[in-house]
Design an enzyme around this catalytic site. Structure first.
Site, PDB file in Angstrom:
ATOM      1  N   SER A 135     -25.066  -0.973  38.383  1.00  0.00           N
ATOM      2  CA  SER A 135     -25.415  -1.022  39.670  1.00  0.00           C
ATOM      3  C   SER A 135     -24.529  -0.124  40.411  1.00  0.00           C
ATOM      4  O   SER A 135     -23.331   0.240  39.878  1.00  0.00           O
ATOM      5  CB  SER A 135     -25.221  -2.412  40.198  1.00  0.00           C
ATOM      6  OG  SER A 135     -25.307  -2.603  41.716  1.00  0.00           O
ATOM      7  N   TYR A 148     -19.931 -10.726  40.425  1.00  0.00           N
ATOM      8  CA  TYR A 148     -20.951  -9.656  40.187  1.00  0.00           C
ATOM      9  C   TYR A 148     -20.478  -8.377  39.939  1.00  0.00           C
ATOM     10  O   TYR A 148     -20.702  -7.783  38.994  1.00  0.00           O
ATOM     11  CB  TYR A 148     -22.094  -9.813  41.371  1.00  0.00           C
ATOM     12  CG  TYR A 148     -23.162  -8.909  40.731  1.00  0.00           C
ATOM     13  CD1 TYR A 148     -24.083  -8.803  39.820  1.00  0.00           C
ATOM     14  CD2 TYR A 148     -23.022  -7.717  41.808  1.00  0.00           C
ATOM     15  CE1 TYR A 148     -24.872  -7.901  39.884  1.00  0.00           C
ATOM     16  CE2 TYR A 148     -24.028  -6.649  41.699  1.00  0.00           C
ATOM     17  CZ  TYR A 148     -25.095  -6.820  40.721  1.00  0.00           C
ATOM     18  OH  TYR A 148     -26.020  -5.738  40.650  1.00  0.00           O
TER      19      TYR A 148
END
Length: 276
Positions: A135, A148
């Site tokens: 990401s 995360y």
């Protein structure tokens, strides 16, 4: 890469980028093995002729069955796309460490295990690619996303090290860094954040501000857009180490990585605006 029979394994294929990629690779003549926990959401993939498998990437036997089915039926694996992942959002002080460990199991260790299962065959073929979906959050970060972001940063470094180790065999390990994408991801992340809050949490106001901030972003990229990026990473004759959907994503990563004070200033400024 052989043109007559190319085989791709895709995890997290019941929705979003994984689902779109399964269809895209299939439409381009690949043999596709699509794995996810919720196989009922992949019924139309099955009807297209895609090999649909129930897959829990945190379960060793499930991973073995997924890979072994492809090897037994096709005799080769050209590309593994480690796409399965989710966001365990919440204040670092309050997120249960068991939840944090599970986040690492899904977002990092699953990729490691699946890669170990396909690497011997890929070495024998003298061709193969691991495509690891991190990401922009590998570099760009915000409050509540600590676990995360940690998993995505770890996956990126892991992929880079793997790439250095396996290039001698004609293999590659490549990272895709999506930015804001039209998907269920933001809803799930904030549901996790609210669930991880304690009843008397001093972070409740922060969660509300981050929720507003996340949903203020205009996600221009669709899952279909990212499927094309996945395909490019799988088929480029000389693939890059990192792939991005847009120049904006690339710039955001560069700012966060090379100018951390500037990134933090911008983040706090946006948060204060959401807090009004």
């Amino acid at each position: 890469m052989q043109n007559e029979k190319r085989v791709v394994l895709i995890t997290g294929a019941s929705s979003g980028m994984g689902y779109a990629s399964a269809k895209y690779f299939h439409d381009h003549g690949w043999v596709v093995y699509a794995g996810a926990r919720r196989t009922q959401r992949m019924q139309d993939l099955y009807e297209l002729g895609i090999h649909v498998h129930q897959l829990d990437v945190t379960n060793n036997e499930s991973n073995q069955n997924f890979v072994e089915a492809a090897i037994k039926e096709q005799g080769r694996v050209d590309v593994l796309i480690n796409n399965a992942g989710y966001g365990e959002y919440g204040p670092l002080e309050e997120v249960n460490l068991e939840n944090a460990k599970y986040q690492f199991d899904v977002n990092l260790f699953a990729a490691g295990e699946l890669s170990k299962l396909v690497l011997p065959l890929m070495r024998k073929q003298q061709f193969g690619r691991m495509i690891n979906v991190t990401s922009v959050g590998e570099n760009v970060y915000m409050p509540l996303g600590g676990w995360y972001h940690a998993t995505k940063a770890a996956l990126g470094i892991w992929s880079d090290v793997l790439d250095m180790e396996i290039r001698q065999f004609g293999l590659r390990s490549i990272v895709i860094q999506p930015g804001a994408t039209q998907s269920e991801w933001g809803d799930i992340a904030m549901q996790k954040a609210e669930k991880n809050l304690k009843a008397d949490s001093p972070y409740r106001k922060l969660v509300l501000a981050i929720k507003k901030l996340l949903f203020s972003f205009q996600a221009s990229a669709t899952s279909d857009d990212l499927a094309k990026i996945f395909y490019k990473a799988a088929t480029d004759s000389n693939p890059s180490r990192r792939y991005y959907h847009s120049l904006t994503d690339r710039i955001a990563v560069r700012i966060a990585r090379n100018h951390p004070s500037l990134w933090r200033f911008g983040m706090w400024k946006m948060m204060r605006r959401m807090d009004r």
